[in-house]
Structures are given as C-alpha cells and as structure tokens.
Design a protein around this motif. Sequence first.
Motif, mmCIF file in Angstrom:
data_model
loop_
_atom_site.group_PDB
_atom_site.id
_atom_site.type_symbol
_atom_site.label_atom_id
_atom_site.label_comp_id
_atom_site.label_asym_id
_atom_site.label_seq_id
_atom_site.Cartn_x
_atom_site.Cartn_y
_atom_site.Cartn_z
ATOM 1 N N GLU A 4 -4.562 10.565 -0.224
ATOM 2 C CA GLU A 4 -5.898 10.108 0.149
ATOM 3 C C GLU A 4 -6.288 8.850 -0.629
ATOM 4 O O GLU A 4 -6.871 7.918 -0.062
ATOM 5 C CB GLU A 4 -6.905 11.223 -0.120
ATOM 6 C CG GLU A 4 -6.724 12.452 0.755
ATOM 7 C CD GLU A 4 -7.319 12.246 2.134
ATOM 8 O OE1 GLU A 4 -8.547 12.325 2.266
ATOM 9 O OE2 GLU A 4 -6.539 12.010 3.074
ATOM 10 N N ALA A 5 -5.971 8.836 -1.913
ATOM 11 C CA ALA A 5 -6.317 7.678 -2.739
ATOM 12 C C ALA A 5 -5.569 6.437 -2.278
ATOM 13 O O ALA A 5 -6.152 5.347 -2.178
ATOM 14 C CB ALA A 5 -6.011 7.980 -4.209
ATOM 15 N N PHE A 6 -4.281 6.600 -1.984
ATOM 16 C CA PHE A 6 -3.524 5.432 -1.541
ATOM 17 C C PHE A 6 -3.964 4.979 -0.154
ATOM 18 O O PHE A 6 -4.015 3.771 0.120
ATOM 19 C CB PHE A 6 -2.022 5.713 -1.543
ATOM 20 C CG PHE A 6 -1.231 4.507 -1.133
ATOM 21 C CD1 PHE A 6 -1.067 3.447 -2.004
ATOM 22 C CD2 PHE A 6 -0.694 4.416 0.142
ATOM 23 C CE1 PHE A 6 -0.370 2.305 -1.620
ATOM 24 C CE2 PHE A 6 0.007 3.288 0.538
ATOM 25 C CZ PHE A 6 0.175 2.224 -0.352
ATOM 26 N N SER A 7 -4.300 5.909 0.722
ATOM 27 C CA SER A 7 -4.786 5.532 2.052
ATOM 28 C C SER A 7 -6.052 4.692 1.953
ATOM 29 O O SER A 7 -6.239 3.741 2.723
ATOM 30 C CB SER A 7 -5.049 6.785 2.892
ATOM 31 O OG SER A 7 -3.849 7.460 3.179
ATOM 32 N N ALA A 8 -6.926 5.039 1.010
ATOM 33 C CA ALA A 8 -8.152 4.268 0.812
ATOM 34 C C ALA A 8 -7.834 2.851 0.328
ATOM 35 O O ALA A 8 -8.473 1.877 0.750
ATOM 36 C CB ALA A 8 -9.060 4.978 -0.191
ATOM 37 N N ILE A 9 -6.835 2.734 -0.551
ATOM 38 C CA ILE A 9 -6.424 1.408 -1.024
ATOM 39 C C ILE A 9 -5.862 0.592 0.130
ATOM 40 O O ILE A 9 -6.223 -0.581 0.318
ATOM 41 C CB ILE A 9 -5.373 1.548 -2.146
ATOM 42 C CG1 ILE A 9 -5.990 2.192 -3.386
ATOM 43 C CG2 ILE A 9 -4.765 0.188 -2.507
ATOM 44 C CD1 ILE A 9 -4.995 2.589 -4.450
#
Length: 224
Positions: free
Chosen positions: A160-165
């Motif tokens: 989820e964190a990388f998708s947001a980036i």
Amino acid sequence: MSLEHTWPAWGLDEAGRGPILGPMTLALVALDAAAATELRGLGVQDSKRFGAGPKAQELRASLTVEIRRLARVCVCVEIHVDIIDEHTFRGQLNVLEQQTALRLLADAGTPEDAHIIADGCRIFTPLQRSYPRLCAVDKGESAHVAVAAASIVAKHARDEAFSAIAARYAADFGPIAGGGYLNKATRRFLDAYNKVHARLPPEARKSWGAEKVDAGDQLSLMAD
C-alpha cells in the motif's frame, strides 16, 4: 521445523528492509489454534511466495482482511525513510527493528511469558531479555503460521505504501515498477527525478548503499 505447539502464538515479521524507495513495515499477529487452522486452510504462507505483481498484491490484501478478522491481535507499524536513514547511517538498522518490535509488543499488551516467534534469528534473539519465551528463527514464516500471517500483513502494508508513492509520481514520470528495490525500473525513475529536481525524491533512502559509520555489534544497544 515446526514451532506450532503452544497457543496463543504471536508472530512477528517485517517487510521492506531492502528497498531504496519507501518505508519498512513491521507486523505482529497473535493467533489461537482455531484461527491458525482456518488461516492455513485459506492459504496463509510466506508473503514472498505470492510474488510481486497485481494478483499477488490482491491476494495479500484479501488474506489481510481474513487475518484481521480471525486474529486475537493484528497490528502493523510503518518505519519512515528518515528514521531508517538515521539508523542505517550509524550501522544500527538491526537496533531500529529491535526497538520497534519491543514497542509493538508492549503496545499490544503482549504478556512477558508469551509464545512469540520472530522472523530473523540474529535480529530478534536479543528480545529474549524482555520476552524469555521468544523464539527467533530464520525463515520463520515457514516455521509458524502466526509468522506467515505477520509476513502477509507487513507486506500488504508495504504494498500500500509503495502504491501511494507510485501514484504520487505517475503523472510526471509514468508508472513505477519494481516495488522500490534498486532494479532497472526503480533506477529509471530515480534518474528521471534527479534530472528534474537535482536530488532524490523524499521517499528514497539516502543511506541505501552509502558508507556507514562503524557501529561495531549492532546488538549492543539492546544490552543497556
């Protein structure tokens, strides 16, 4: 090796230690025997075995919902890039994981005599000073379903964190593949960003591959 003989069992695992982009995550999952049996039936196993593509991310997301439904405790924290850099430049990434794990266990109300299985023998063995029954093993996600569950929850949070980036920069730089690891896709994005801004993006770990201060034994802080 099987450690599945005492319940409830508390599993501890991290995701995102190695990438150059984005946070690291650490998850704690406590299961009773019934929940463990049901999660095994749903296919809970080491999150890395699912791969890195969209289908793997969807599977981790759906299993995370089931883990949260069935677990006695399911908590996950993000360790942000600036904190990772601060510790890594000093050669204390292991110490950071240890301190974060201790806070996670304490905040979850984990009993001192809890049956805890942590993934990473060298990193987490020092936690036995606070939790004598903790067992730190390499490949813990294969040794106990509670660790496999924690692995999935941590990796989903990292997904989820990388998708947001990736979404944040898609309009200017196009899709960012590679999961944040330093591969061709990630290097292409970092080079393009640097060409425009003359620096790395704030989500990049400046300590990745940099020379570190010799901190000696990374476990030394745990002896204080």
